[in-house]
Design a protein around this motif. Structure first.
Motif, mmCIF file in Angstrom:
data_model
loop_
_atom_site.group_PDB
_atom_site.id
_atom_site.type_symbol
_atom_site.label_atom_id
_atom_site.label_comp_id
_atom_site.label_asym_id
_atom_site.label_seq_id
_atom_site.Cartn_x
_atom_site.Cartn_y
_atom_site.Cartn_z
ATOM 1 N N HIS A 136 8.491 40.163 -32.421
ATOM 2 C CA HIS A 136 9.733 39.395 -32.503
ATOM 3 C C HIS A 136 10.412 39.222 -31.139
ATOM 4 N N HIS A 148 8.484 38.585 -28.252
ATOM 5 C CA HIS A 148 7.542 37.875 -27.383
ATOM 6 C C HIS A 148 8.087 36.567 -26.815
ATOM 7 N N ILE A 149 8.634 35.724 -27.652
ATOM 8 C CA ILE A 149 9.050 34.394 -27.187
ATOM 9 C C ILE A 149 10.173 34.499 -26.160
ATOM 10 N N SER A 195 4.500 35.271 -32.210
ATOM 11 C CA SER A 195 5.864 35.504 -32.678
ATOM 12 C C SER A 195 5.836 35.792 -34.171
ATOM 13 N N THR A 196 6.990 36.114 -34.702
ATOM 14 C CA THR A 196 7.103 36.318 -36.147
ATOM 15 C C THR A 196 7.685 35.079 -36.831
ATOM 16 N N ILE A 211 9.053 28.317 -30.088
ATOM 17 C CA ILE A 211 7.705 28.144 -29.536
ATOM 18 C C ILE A 211 7.654 26.866 -28.711
#
Length: 110
Positions: free
Chosen positions: A74, A76-77, A97-98, A103
């Protein structure tokens, strides 16, 4: 030839594995960004790192060429966008991502 400057974000098992693999190449100066002081101190004691940071902004100020994002999915982005804006190449652990949110923003920055 100078070594590549690699930052690994996240000192969990995956992050530590990436860190170990980059160090074995003898072609990378590797640093770690980890918020948990116990994990950060343990890894710093076990590996020859060029830096150890407790926050991403400070880690990015050291100008890594490549960032390996190994934090919970959650995060990462947001972290990847910050790293890309700082000019670093990215290797993002899966899943990306979740959610699908942001993105497109990451793709635009990259």
């Amino acid at each position: 030839m100078p070594k590549h400057r690699v930052l690994v974000i996240g000192g969990g098992s995956i992050g530590e594995r990436h860190l170990r693999c980059f160090l074995k190449t003898d072609d990378a100066d590797v640093s770690l960004c980890e918020i948990n002081p116990e994990v950060r101190d343990r890894i710093a004691a076990n590996y020859s790192l060029s830096g150890c940071f407790d926050d991403l902004s400070t880690a990015l100020a050291a100008r890594p060429e490549l960032v390996v994002v190994c934090t919970p999915a959650h995060l990462h982005i947001d972290q990847s966008i910050e790293c890309a804006k700082a000019g670093a190449h990215l290797l993002i652990e899966k899943p990306l991502s979740t959610t699908f949110g942001r993105i497109d923003e990451l793709l635009a920055v990259v």
